[in-house]
Design an enzyme around this catalytic site. Structure first.
Site: not given
Length: 143
Positions: A74-76
């Site tokens: 999850q790059f967010t």
């Protein structure tokens, strides 16, 4: 590297309506974000912390009770929301850099003895979970 751990009584991740990973028993959901400068050593350190952190019932760790882990990239987690209304993703490592590090995190957990299921890196995933407690912990390699 950031890992958001959630104690879950059940969880699954789906892509296009197909379940690709799920907890076979109560355990942990690990949302994993990678930033610039992270490497396999960072992944090993946070995997060990994930496996040994005493956040399950009766102050047990996943290693104590062999609890499964659902790990999802999850790059967010590295969104910068300080300016304006649109997040900036500059602190998130690009896919070619972060995917091997997420893989290293999963491999390190498995080497420690964990049953780990995953989503698919870079896919549009739907994550369903029942947070038990609720318990949510943020692990950050920078702290």
């Amino acid at each position: 590297m950031r890992v958001v751990l959630q104690r879950a009584s059940r969880a699954q991740v789906s892509i296009d309506g197909q379940v690709v990973g799920q907890l076979p028993a109560p355990g942990l959901v690990a949302l994993v974000g990678v930033t610039h400068g992270d490497d396999a050593a960072t992944a090993d350190k946070l995997a060990a912390k994930t496996w040994d952190l005493r956040i399950l019932n009766d102050e047990k760790s996943a290693s104590d009770v062999n609890a499964p882990i659902l790990a999802i990239s999850q790059f967010t987690l590295y969104a910068d929301t300080h300016k304006g209304r649109r997040p900036s993703w500059g602190a998130a490592a690009p896919g070619p850099v972060s995917e091997p590090i997420v893989d290293a995190y999963v491999a390190a957990l498995r080497k420690l003895g964990a049953h780990v299921e995953t989503g698919h890196f870079g896919a549009d995933m739907q994550v369903e979970l029942v947070n038990d407690g609720p318990v949510t912990i943020i692990l950050d390699s920078e702290h």
